[in-house]
Motif scaffolding. Structure first.
Motif, PDB file in Angstrom:
ATOM      1  N   LYS A 169     -13.372  -3.542  -0.557  1.00 36.05           N
ATOM      2  CA  LYS A 169     -12.304  -3.922  -0.824  1.00 36.05           C
ATOM      3  C   LYS A 169     -11.185  -2.162  -1.357  1.00 36.05           C
ATOM      4  CE  LYS A 169      -9.986  -7.567  -3.021  1.00 36.05           C
ATOM      5  NZ  LYS A 169      -9.968  -8.955  -3.798  1.00 36.05           N
ATOM      6  N   LYS A 170     -11.940  -2.189  -2.594  1.00 30.53           N
ATOM      7  CA  LYS A 170     -11.020  -1.134  -2.892  1.00 30.53           C
ATOM      8  C   LYS A 170     -10.414   0.693  -1.860  1.00 30.53           C
ATOM      9  CE  LYS A 170     -15.270   1.628  -4.146  1.00 30.53           C
ATOM     10  NZ  LYS A 170     -15.309   2.427  -4.817  1.00 30.53           N
ATOM     11  N   HIS A 171     -11.123  -0.376  -0.221  1.00 26.56           N
ATOM     12  CA  HIS A 171     -10.995   0.813   0.447  1.00 26.56           C
ATOM     13  C   HIS A 171     -10.178   0.355   1.457  1.00 26.56           C
ATOM     14  CE1 HIS A 171     -12.864   3.802  -1.554  1.00 26.56           C
ATOM     15  NE2 HIS A 171     -13.904   3.513  -1.113  1.00 26.56           N
ATOM     16  N   PHE A 172      -9.832  -1.029   1.360  1.00 21.56           N
ATOM     17  CA  PHE A 172      -8.863  -1.584   2.212  1.00 21.56           C
ATOM     18  C   PHE A 172      -7.270  -0.793   2.770  1.00 21.56           C
ATOM     19  CE2 PHE A 172     -10.178  -5.947   2.024  1.00 21.56           C
ATOM     20  CZ  PHE A 172     -11.464  -5.760   2.517  1.00 21.56           C
ATOM     21  N   GLY A 173      -6.685   0.037   1.739  1.00 22.87           N
ATOM     22  CA  GLY A 173      -4.994   0.205   1.868  1.00 22.87           C
ATOM     23  C   GLY A 173      -4.876   1.580   2.801  1.00 22.87           C
ATOM     24  N   THR A 174      -6.274   1.919   2.801  1.00 21.88           N
ATOM     25  CA  THR A 174      -6.505   3.806   2.853  1.00 21.88           C
ATOM     26  C   THR A 174      -6.792   3.692   4.873  1.00 21.88           C
ATOM     27  OG1 THR A 174      -7.471   4.681   1.391  1.00 21.88           O
ATOM     28  CG2 THR A 174      -7.581   5.405   2.983  1.00 21.88           C
ATOM     29  N   ALA A 175      -7.115   2.370   4.745  1.00 19.61           N
ATOM     30  CA  ALA A 175      -8.309   1.674   5.918  1.00 19.61           C
ATOM     31  C   ALA A 175      -7.087   1.002   6.955  1.00 19.61           C
ATOM     32  CB  ALA A 175      -9.247   1.000   5.959  1.00 19.61           C
TER      33      ALA A 175
END
Length: 110
Positions: free
Chosen positions: A15-21
């Motif tokens: 979830k913490k990497h959703f923005g980057t993905a």
């Protein structure tokens, strides 16, 4: 089609990497659209027939379809754990309130 990409990406990443993905997904799509437009313009200006462009497009779609089999699968249990970690998994039916809408003003929510 974008919803399929997002669904898969959100299953793979935490979830913490959703923005980057999401940013990488948008960038890849924009780059692909730009590259296709440039290649198409170059081919048309060089005298390639439109029928050949259709064949090239069909071949590209078939190759992309074959690449989907190379994408690693995500096990359901691991995907379920990823969803349980999100804030949406903690919402129960009792938490949802019914919103009444006044028909006289469609933009007004009571």
């Amino acid at each position: 089609v974008k919803s399929i990409y997002y669904s898969y990406i959100y299953l793979i990443f935490d979830k913490k990497h959703f923005g980057t993905a999401t940013a990488f997904l948008w960038a890849a799509q924009a780059f692909g659209i730009c590259l296709c437009g440039i290649i198409g313009q170059i081919m048309v200006s060089r005298g390639v027939s439109y029928l050949s462009l259709n064949y090239l497009s069909m071949i590209s779609v078939c190759v992309a379809f074959l690449f989907t089999f190379l994408i690693p699968t995500k096990k359901y249990e691991a995907a379920e754990e990823n969803v349980r970690g999100s804030s949406y998994a903690s919402i129960s039916a009792s938490d949802i309130d019914v919103i009444a809408v006044d028909n006289s003003d469609p933009l007004k929510i009571n």
